[in-house]
Enzyme design. Sequence first.
Site, PDB file in Angstrom:
ATOM      1  CD  GLU A  43       1.690   1.795   5.054  1.00  0.00           C
ATOM      2  OE1 GLU A  43       2.007   0.842   4.612  1.00  0.00           O
ATOM      3  OE2 GLU A  43       1.905   2.919   4.135  1.00  0.00           O
TER       4      GLU A  43
ATOM      5  CG  ASN B  63       1.240   2.333  -1.839  1.00  0.00           C
ATOM      6  OD1 ASN B  63       0.207   1.914  -2.115  1.00  0.00           O
ATOM      7  ND2 ASN B  63       1.006   3.684  -1.359  1.00  0.00           N
TER       8      ASN B  63
ATOM      9  CB  SER C 194       0.762   7.400  -0.921  1.00  0.00           C
ATOM     10  OG  SER C 194       0.889   8.061  -1.996  1.00  0.00           O
TER      11      SER C 194
ATOM     12  CG  HIS D  41      -0.052   6.156   3.613  1.00  0.00           C
ATOM     13  ND1 HIS D  41       0.315   5.061   2.829  1.00  0.00           N
ATOM     14  CD2 HIS D  41      -0.979   6.813   2.700  1.00  0.00           C
ATOM     15  CE1 HIS D  41      -0.123   4.903   1.979  1.00  0.00           C
ATOM     16  NE2 HIS D  41      -1.115   6.018   1.555  1.00  0.00           N
TER      17      HIS D  41
END
Length: 502
Positions: A156, A194, A123, A144
């Site tokens: 992702e 993120n 991540s 991800h």
Amino acid sequence: MDVKAEGFAVGVVGAGAMGQGIAQVALEGGCKVVLHDAKPGGAEAGRELIFGRLDRLVEKGRLQADAVAGMKESLSIAPALADLGSCPVVVEAVFEDLELKRSIFAELEKHVAEDAILASNTSSLPIAAIARNCARPQRVAGMHFFNPVPLMKLVEIIKGPETADDVAVALAELGKRMGRTPVTVQDAPGFLVNMGGRAYTTEGMRLIHESVATPAQIDAVMKECCGFRMGPCELMDLTGIDVNYPVSMIVYEGYLHDPRLKTVPLHKALYEAGRLGRKTKAGHYRYDNKGNVLDAPSPDHVTDAAPAATVSLAEPDAALEKFLGGLGVKITASDDGSSPILCAPIGEDATSVAVRTGADHRRLVAIDLSADISKRITIMTAPGADAAARDSVAALLAKDGCKVTAIKDSPGFIAQRLRAMIGNLSCEMAQVGLASPEEIDLAMTLGLNYPQGPLAMVDAMGTRATLRVLEQLQALTGEDRYRPSLWLRRRALLGLSAKTAG
């Protein structure tokens, strides 16, 4: 590589929560799964938990019993990494340790076919760093998933600097087969979600740091006025300060201390104090054993003052005048020297409006009309304000049952600041080519449950209004934290949508 082929096998390294989730959605997508965990008995324990969740889906009528029986037969255990050698795709899902991941990939390369794809569920760690010592880095990419994997539809696909295009395409197709929605992202700190998610939490923290508002006030405004499922403070408490603080620092340091990604000392203090949120029963709020907030603080400004009967405007404002017309209050043509003075600034604080217009700052009350005000409306006043003037306006606004949140002076109130920062960070992601505007909006809505994509949010506010909020914040605070992205500035000046490419 035909990832749609019957019996296509996916290797999964790591049988923790994420590995289990990846294995489960692969099984539901009709893939065979070979599961490995370095801990003795770890893969077997993970298998039983996966089977238990599949059985519950049968009980709920979401899966057929015979289909689940087939899925169970399609899951096998790999005692060693060498036993994953026949898998055309292997997804690593161990904890975030760069050297551990590098060692796993180095070992896998000894056993898998030359055209096999190696993917990491990391991540936060750069794919380039993970693939650095690989003999064939072009076949290494990120895949991800988001926790809990069976419920979160986004995946992702991260292209490292050497990742081959066909590898990214194959992983995207595999993600679709697993029932996920893939978004292809360039390799960067925090990737897309993120990184983009930093604005919501860090700007929420900044409002607390500046004593503008309480966590309860911030959360209430973002939920009731802006449509977010959770406010930034309760979201941090849910995910855990031990998760969001380290990720915030990884992204901040990864972008070489860009001030737009900076958090505040309070964030670190919560982390170091062990006030991690629900898991420790204390974070921004206190919790009981079931995760319910104890002694929930109220975001409401309650007063027994009489509603203002007469007000004046600090400056002409058709939208504010129309809004007040619906409240049945008399608006005087000029300041009578005693009634509250109202304004509805975009980006400015009450102090700036008072200085610019010459309005008496003691009686000036600023109202935020930029978001949904059907349930809650935010007001703010300058230092030295007359509480009686503020309360009479609050009583006026609450006449029809609308709740009122009263905050201290802040450029952009709460809603304007948070939405502008979310939008600006996403504009910057578009500017540097992290993903396309469409993929940014898709990823942020699926990955973070935003009510709309951040670029769509900018369009809803207006690109020019969003730019004005940021310019005012930067000018009044003197901080480059609020410097507008060139992507936003150019589109605002040209009157274009924030989604406009080019």
